[in-house]
Design an enzyme around this catalytic site. Structure first.
Site, PDB file in Angstrom:
ATOM      1  N   HIS A   5       0.790  -1.232   0.000  1.00 35.41           N
ATOM      2  CA  HIS A   5       0.000   0.000   0.000  1.00 35.41           C
ATOM      3  C   HIS A   5       0.821   1.281   0.000  1.00 35.41           C
ATOM      4  O   HIS A   5       0.254   2.375  -0.004  1.00 35.41           O
ATOM      5  CB  HIS A   5      -0.958   0.005   1.205  1.00 35.41           C
ATOM      6  CG  HIS A   5      -1.891  -1.165   1.196  1.00 35.41           C
ATOM      7  ND1 HIS A   5      -1.592  -2.336   1.859  1.00 35.41           N
ATOM      8  CD2 HIS A   5      -3.064  -1.366   0.574  1.00 35.41           C
ATOM      9  CE1 HIS A   5      -2.581  -3.203   1.659  1.00 35.41           C
ATOM     10  NE2 HIS A   5      -3.476  -2.653   0.889  1.00 35.41           N
ATOM     11  N   GLY A  21      -5.525  12.030   8.798  1.00 31.14           N
ATOM     12  CA  GLY A  21      -6.399  11.144   8.035  1.00 31.14           C
ATOM     13  C   GLY A  21      -6.420  11.498   6.556  1.00 31.14           C
ATOM     14  O   GLY A  21      -6.398  10.633   5.686  1.00 31.14           O
ATOM     15  N   ARG A  25      -4.333  17.015   3.688  1.00 35.56           N
ATOM     16  CA  ARG A  25      -3.852  17.623   4.928  1.00 35.56           C
ATOM     17  C   ARG A  25      -2.366  17.272   5.130  1.00 35.56           C
ATOM     18  O   ARG A  25      -1.578  18.092   5.597  1.00 35.56           O
ATOM     19  CB  ARG A  25      -4.714  17.137   6.097  1.00 35.56           C
ATOM     20  CG  ARG A  25      -4.267  17.528   7.482  1.00 35.56           C
ATOM     21  CD  ARG A  25      -4.258  18.990   7.746  1.00 35.56           C
ATOM     22  NE  ARG A  25      -5.553  19.617   7.623  1.00 35.56           N
ATOM     23  CZ  ARG A  25      -5.877  20.806   8.114  1.00 35.56           C
ATOM     24  NH1 ARG A  25      -4.988  21.486   8.816  1.00 35.56           N
ATOM     25  NH2 ARG A  25      -7.059  21.325   7.922  1.00 35.56           N
ATOM     26  N   ARG A  88      -0.535  10.478  15.228  1.00 32.86           N
ATOM     27  CA  ARG A  88      -1.742  10.809  14.469  1.00 32.86           C
ATOM     28  C   ARG A  88      -2.120  12.241  14.780  1.00 32.86           C
ATOM     29  O   ARG A  88      -2.179  12.642  15.957  1.00 32.86           O
ATOM     30  CB  ARG A  88      -2.868   9.838  14.854  1.00 32.86           C
ATOM     31  CG  ARG A  88      -4.236  10.290  14.431  1.00 32.86           C
ATOM     32  CD  ARG A  88      -5.287   9.217  14.508  1.00 32.86           C
ATOM     33  NE  ARG A  88      -6.620   9.766  14.722  1.00 32.86           N
ATOM     34  CZ  ARG A  88      -7.292  10.510  13.841  1.00 32.86           C
ATOM     35  NH1 ARG A  88      -6.785  10.770  12.665  1.00 32.86           N
ATOM     36  NH2 ARG A  88      -8.488  10.980  14.132  1.00 32.86           N
ATOM     37  N   VAL A  89      -2.364  13.021  13.757  1.00 35.91           N
ATOM     38  CA  VAL A  89      -2.828  14.401  13.955  1.00 35.91           C
ATOM     39  C   VAL A  89      -4.187  14.503  13.277  1.00 35.91           C
ATOM     40  O   VAL A  89      -4.291  14.416  12.059  1.00 35.91           O
ATOM     41  CB  VAL A  89      -1.823  15.451  13.416  1.00 35.91           C
ATOM     42  CG1 VAL A  89      -0.634  15.572  14.343  1.00 35.91           C
ATOM     43  CG2 VAL A  89      -1.328  15.130  12.017  1.00 35.91           C
ATOM     44  N   GLY A  90      -5.229  14.621  14.077  1.00 35.75           N
ATOM     45  CA  GLY A  90      -6.562  14.562  13.501  1.00 35.75           C
ATOM     46  C   GLY A  90      -7.545  15.407  14.259  1.00 35.75           C
ATOM     47  O   GLY A  90      -7.182  16.262  15.077  1.00 35.75           O
ATOM     48  N   MET A 180     -12.074   7.970  14.914  1.00 36.42           N
ATOM     49  CA  MET A 180     -12.245   6.680  14.250  1.00 36.42           C
ATOM     50  C   MET A 180     -10.959   5.876  14.041  1.00 36.42           C
ATOM     51  O   MET A 180     -10.993   4.886  13.303  1.00 36.42           O
ATOM     52  CB  MET A 180     -12.948   6.886  12.900  1.00 36.42           C
ATOM     53  CG  MET A 180     -14.296   7.566  13.036  1.00 36.42           C
ATOM     54  SD  MET A 180     -15.226   7.648  11.498  1.00 36.42           S
ATOM     55  CE  MET A 180     -15.736   5.939  11.325  1.00 36.42           C
ATOM     56  N   GLU A 181      -9.851   6.268  14.642  1.00 42.28           N
ATOM     57  CA  GLU A 181      -8.588   5.584  14.316  1.00 42.28           C
ATOM     58  C   GLU A 181      -7.706   5.196  15.503  1.00 42.28           C
ATOM     59  O   GLU A 181      -6.969   4.199  15.435  1.00 42.28           O
ATOM     60  CB  GLU A 181      -7.727   6.469  13.377  1.00 42.28           C
ATOM     61  CG  GLU A 181      -8.269   6.658  11.980  1.00 42.28           C
ATOM     62  CD  GLU A 181      -9.331   7.751  11.882  1.00 42.28           C
ATOM     63  OE1 GLU A 181      -9.424   8.568  12.830  1.00 42.28           O
ATOM     64  OE2 GLU A 181     -10.080   7.787  10.896  1.00 42.28           O
ATOM     65  N   ASP A 204     -16.122  19.634  16.819  1.00 38.19           N
ATOM     66  CA  ASP A 204     -17.588  19.660  16.901  1.00 38.19           C
ATOM     67  C   ASP A 204     -18.005  19.096  18.252  1.00 38.19           C
ATOM     68  O   ASP A 204     -17.665  17.942  18.560  1.00 38.19           O
ATOM     69  CB  ASP A 204     -18.204  18.777  15.800  1.00 38.19           C
ATOM     70  CG  ASP A 204     -17.796  19.238  14.417  1.00 38.19           C
ATOM     71  OD1 ASP A 204     -18.443  20.158  13.892  1.00 38.19           O
ATOM     72  OD2 ASP A 204     -16.809  18.703  13.869  1.00 38.19           O
TER      73      ASP A 204
HETATM   74  N1  HPA Z   1     -17.432  11.043  15.196  1.00 44.60           N
HETATM   75  C1  HPA Z   1     -16.548  10.188  14.683  1.00 44.60           C
HETATM   76  N2  HPA Z   1     -15.382  10.578  14.175  1.00 44.60           N
HETATM   77  C2  HPA Z   1     -15.092  11.877  14.177  1.00 44.60           C
HETATM   78  C3  HPA Z   1     -15.965  12.816  14.708  1.00 44.60           C
HETATM   79  C4  HPA Z   1     -17.194  12.368  15.230  1.00 44.60           C
HETATM   80  O1  HPA Z   1     -18.036  13.163  15.707  1.00 44.60           O
HETATM   81  N3  HPA Z   1     -15.380  14.032  14.564  1.00 44.60           N
HETATM   82  C5  HPA Z   1     -14.191  13.829  13.968  1.00 44.60           C
HETATM   83  N4  HPA Z   1     -14.005  12.518  13.745  1.00 44.60           N
END
Ligand code: HPA
Length: 220
Positions: A5, A21, A25, A88-90, A180-181, A204
């Protein structure tokens, strides 16, 4: 030589990898922060760039979304490219007492994913960050006056239509970020005996109607 990969030549990836991710970015981070940066892989458009930061070799590469994608790249980076450290930078959603823009250093990552169980004989793995890396990033962030906190996060396989009752459950366990990671990355790192840490910007709030502004999201 390359891997299934990753198209990079062996030797062209630094021992330290930043893993956002989004591959675009990765390009943004690399062009903003690295000197002498060059693209070393574009297989499946999962862009990777190697350069140096204050004289230290660093690679920035996209991981894609979700544990399976992230774990494929982390495993190949560790096994075939001798990567020793993955940060990881997310981004993450927030639960409870966290503010938009807070930086969460994920000390532990609980999950609804079966990924670590598959590798751990059906048992529950305590997926956790490398302490030295966590401590070093925490100290540096504090010195830089960043709003940073060591946090418990939750890595979900379901962005849409997951467990409807998950938020109070996470709040009850004082878990303040959802993404998610990280649980998969930490599981891989534990097996491969490398350092890993997730540094997550809360964008958020999932219990309040609070969201990071579009320009801050883009440039932050
Ligand atoms: N849920 C899942 N993954 C995410 C979220 C979320 O609200 N925000 C950024 N990654």
């Amino acid at each position: 030589m390359s891997t299934t990969h990753i198209a990079a030549e062996i030797g062209s990836i630094a021992p330290t990898v930043l893993l956002p991710g989004d591959p675009l970015r990765a390009r943004h981070i690399a062009t903003m922060f690295l000197d002498d940066c060059r693209e070393v892989s574009a297989r499946r458009n999962m862009l990777a760039f190697t350069g140096s930061y204050r004289g230290m070799p660093v690679t920035v590469m996209g991981s894609g979304m979700g544990i399976p994608s992230c774990a494929i790249y982390a495993t190949e980076l560790a096994r075939s490219y001798q990567v020793r450290r993955i940060v990881r930078v997310g981004t993450c959603g927030g639960i409870g007492d966290v503010a938009i823009g807070d930086l969460l250093l994920a000390q532990s990552a609980s999950t609804d994913s079966g990924f670590n169980r598959l590798h751990f004989g059906g048992h529950d793995l305590a997926a956790c960050a490398d302490f030295g890396l966590l401590q070093a990033v925490h100290e540096q962030a504090r010195r830089s006056n960043l709003a940073v906190r060591v946090a418990r996060v939750f890595s979900t396989d379901c962005f849409y239509d997951g467990d409807a009752n998950i938020l109070p459950l996470l709040a009850r366990h004082h878990i303040c970020g959802i993404e998610m990671e990280s649980a998969g990355l930490y599981g891989v790192a534990m097996r491969e005996n490398i350092q890993a840490l997730s540094v997550l910007t809360m964008t958020d709030h999932l219990q309040r109607d609070e969201h990071m502004a579009a320009d801050q999201r883009e440039h932050g």
